[in-house]
Enzyme design. Structure first.
Site, PDB file in Angstrom:
ATOM      1  N   TYR A  26      48.253  58.147  42.008  1.00  0.00           N
ATOM      2  CA  TYR A  26      48.566  56.900  42.703  1.00  0.00           C
ATOM      3  C   TYR A  26      49.908  56.340  42.246  1.00  0.00           C
ATOM      4  CZ  TYR A  26      48.416  51.992  44.048  1.00  0.00           C
ATOM      5  OH  TYR A  26      48.731  50.754  44.563  1.00  0.00           O
ATOM      6  N   GLY A  94      38.319  46.259  46.680  1.00  0.00           N
ATOM      7  CA  GLY A  94      37.940  45.079  47.455  1.00  0.00           C
ATOM      8  C   GLY A  94      36.515  44.634  47.211  1.00  0.00           C
ATOM      9  N   ILE A  97      35.466  45.153  41.632  1.00  0.00           N
ATOM     10  CA  ILE A  97      35.287  46.072  40.512  1.00  0.00           C
ATOM     11  C   ILE A  97      36.401  45.893  39.481  1.00  0.00           C
ATOM     12  CG2 ILE A  97      35.228  48.513  39.858  1.00  0.00           C
ATOM     13  CD1 ILE A  97      33.838  48.960  42.645  1.00  0.00           C
ATOM     14  N   ASN A 125      54.246  48.123  42.350  1.00  0.00           N
ATOM     15  CA  ASN A 125      52.829  48.062  42.706  1.00  0.00           C
ATOM     16  C   ASN A 125      52.439  46.636  43.103  1.00  0.00           C
ATOM     17  OD1 ASN A 125      50.104  48.400  42.992  1.00  0.00           O
ATOM     18  ND2 ASN A 125      49.827  49.523  41.083  1.00  0.00           N
ATOM     19  N   TYR A 132      46.827  40.563  39.904  1.00  0.00           N
ATOM     20  CA  TYR A 132      46.962  39.991  38.558  1.00  0.00           C
ATOM     21  C   TYR A 132      47.421  38.535  38.622  1.00  0.00           C
ATOM     22  CZ  TYR A 132      46.559  44.862  37.086  1.00  0.00           C
ATOM     23  OH  TYR A 132      46.132  46.145  36.896  1.00  0.00           O
TER      24      TYR A 132
END
Length: 160
Positions: A26, A94, A97, A125, A132
């Site tokens: 990713y 979403g 988690i 990102n 955050y």
């Protein structure tokens, strides 16, 4: 429905390594992953573990992880937690988690009287940065990360 968070346990090294590889892909850094299952097993479950991992499960399936360790603030004179990796598989995003993994680390900080929970995030990102920020995290823009690896590290280590 909410995620179940549990500490990684012996036998989870392959799962943790799979999460690390998925995160690296990713982040466009898959070429940098050199760790093997034995490395992860030794780091998390060896004689003197210095890294720790929490696994998030959704309906019994592994959905994400947080790999962390204790750091130390000389200014505060106390330990904190450094979050090395946080990753939730795309199909599970979403659902709260990532927030649950971070909340577990925040609870650990509060319970152990640790004043800081810190981590890095790649500048590009934006989904992670927005997440955050929504938690109240503050960027440390005035700091520049420095790193020694490979030949430079060996050269410095060889100085008398």
């Amino acid at each position: 429905m909410s995620p179940a968070i549990r500490p990684a346990r012996p036998g989870d090294a392959a799962l943790v390594l799979a999460f690390i590889r998925e995160l690296a892909a990713y982040e466009r850094l898959a070429h940098e992953v050199v760790a093997g299952e034995a490395d992860i097993d030794r780091a998390l479950f060896g004689e003197n573990p210095r890294a720790f991992c929490d696994i998030a499960e959704w309906e019994g399936a592994p959905a994400g992880f947080a790999l962390w360790f204790y750091n130390f603030s000389t200014f505060r004179g106390r330990h904190g937690i450094y979050l090395e990796d946080l990753f939730v598989r795309p199909e599970h995003r979403g659902r709260g988690i990532g927030r649950a993994l971070l909340a577990g680390l925040a609870r650990r900080c509060v319970a152990e009287d640790l004043p800081r929970l810190e981590w890095w995030v790649l500048d590009w990102n934006e989904p992670a940065l927005a997440f955050y920020r929504s938690l109240g995290a503050a960027p440390m823009d005035e700091w520049t990360v420095q790193r020694l690896t490979g030949e430079a590290l060996a050269r410095l280590a060889g100085e008398g």
